[in-house]
Enzyme design. Structure first.
Site, PDB file in Angstrom:
ATOM      1  N   ASN A 191       0.823  -1.211   0.000  1.00  8.72           N
ATOM      2  CA  ASN A 191       0.000   0.000   0.000  1.00  8.72           C
ATOM      3  C   ASN A 191       0.856   1.260   0.000  1.00  8.72           C
ATOM      4  OD1 ASN A 191      -2.594  -1.105  -0.073  1.00  8.72           O
ATOM      5  ND2 ASN A 191      -2.647  -1.418   2.145  1.00  8.72           N
ATOM      6  N   ASP A 200      -5.457  -3.591  -3.095  1.00  8.78           N
ATOM      7  CA  ASP A 200      -6.732  -4.268  -3.343  1.00  8.78           C
ATOM      8  C   ASP A 200      -6.564  -5.427  -4.321  1.00  8.78           C
ATOM      9  OD1 ASP A 200      -7.924  -2.500  -1.628  1.00  8.78           O
ATOM     10  OD2 ASP A 200      -8.910  -1.306  -3.192  1.00  8.78           O
ATOM     11  N   ASP A 226      -5.784  -7.283   5.879  1.00  7.30           N
ATOM     12  CA  ASP A 226      -5.157  -8.406   5.175  1.00  7.30           C
ATOM     13  C   ASP A 226      -5.226  -9.685   6.022  1.00  7.30           C
ATOM     14  OD1 ASP A 226      -3.380  -7.319   7.053  1.00  7.30           O
ATOM     15  OD2 ASP A 226      -1.647  -8.135   6.018  1.00  7.30           O
TER      16      ASP A 226
END
Length: 312
Positions: A191, A200, A226
């Site tokens: 990220n 994603d 996650d």
């Protein structure tokens, strides 16, 4: 908009052949699919086999009345709503009230006008269609309430509901049940380096790997972020680590292209099991699996650790 008449099956109940023929003639213009019953019991048998959309029943019948038929239909565990019209030669208000109280939706006095009966059946079709639309929306809302929107996997609520039932079955029948916590290693770096769209994409692909390795008798889902959870049954102790490592290795072999670079990411798994007659709380198994996951992370990640101290 009401669908074609052929989508609506109508059960006509009357012990008089003449009366049944009059109803049949009245409904010919509607091109409905018709069933005919000569008694209350025959009608109930037909209803249970076919679940018609509309029932048109006479009040007086040789075995039990149209009112009792209404009550028995309403007591059924129906897949969808059935619209009931009662026909009777009696027009007094107390008879109308009794019919509606028994579960009828409409009441028509004999002799009836064919166009009026056809119009009232049309109202019944619209009512049934409205119920179908409401049921479909409710099913969609229920599915959404149990589904993770990003991955399409079951969410925490769905997993907990399913696992509670499976735990009872495992305790009753003595088969093993495993709770597996899965977590992506260094996911935050994806990220931070490549953005949340990349993150994603990683989560969706990981979900596909888990789902592809999950049998119909098991469940896998996303707990949030996650973190993923699997509940696996009927796998012996000596095989559970191999089963999870197969998923882990398949995932480790996946590559993503982000910003012109080939990127791979590993995952760690913590496993806790139960086999016995006294089932622990599901959350206890989740906590044990979480401790095993912590051990896997602390050991460097990209591995599966079995924590079985609580097994019986």
């Amino acid at each position: 908009m009401v669908k074609a008449a052929a989508n609506y099956q109508i059960l006509v109940v009357d012990d008089s052949a003449v009366s049944r023929k009059l109803v049949e003639h009245a409904l010919e213009a509607g091109d409905y699919s018709l069933l005919f019953g000569k008694s209350g019991q025959e009608a109930l048998d037909l209803f249970q086999r076919h679940t018609p959309s509309i029932v048109i029943t006479d009040w007086m019948m040789p075995d039990f009345s149209g009112l009792e038929l209404c009550q028995r239909i309403r007591a059924e565990d129906q897949r969808e709503y059935t619209y009931i019209i009662v026909l009777s030669a009696k027009s007094e208000k107390d008879h109308v009230v009794k019919g509606l109280a028994a579960g009828a939706d409409d009441y028509l006095t004999k002799p009836f006008d064919s166009s009026e009966l056809l119009a009232r059946v049309g109202v019944g079709c619209r009512t049934v269609e409205l119920h179908r639309e409401i049921d479909a929306k409710n099913r969609l809302l229920e599915e959404m309430a149990h589904t993770d929107s990003l991955t399409g996997l079951p969410n925490r609520r769905a997993i907990e509901d399913w696992a509670a039932r499976q735990l009872r079955g495992a305790a009753r029948h003595g088969f093993p049940l495993w709770v597996v916590q899965g977590d992506l290693d260094s996911f935050k770096n994806i990220n931070d380096t490549y953005g949340h769209d990349a993150g994603d994409a990683v989560l969706r692909r990981f979900s596909e790997i888990l789902k592809g390795n999950t049998r119909a008798s098991d469940i896998c889902g996303r707990m949030g972020g996650d973190e993923f959870l699997l509940v696996i049954t009927h796998v012996a102790c000596e095989y559970i680590e191999t089963t999870i490592n197969r998923m882990r290795e398949e995932w480790a072999g996946c590559e993503f292209e982000f910003g012109g670079s080939a990127v791979s990411i590993t995952a760690s798994f913590g496993i806790a099991g139960f086999c016995g007659r006294e089932a622990p709380a599901f959350q206890t198994l989740v906590q044990r699996a979480d401790k095993a996951l912590y051990c896997a992370k602390r050991a460097g990640g990209n591995q599966a650790v079995v924590e079985d101290d609580g097994n019986e």
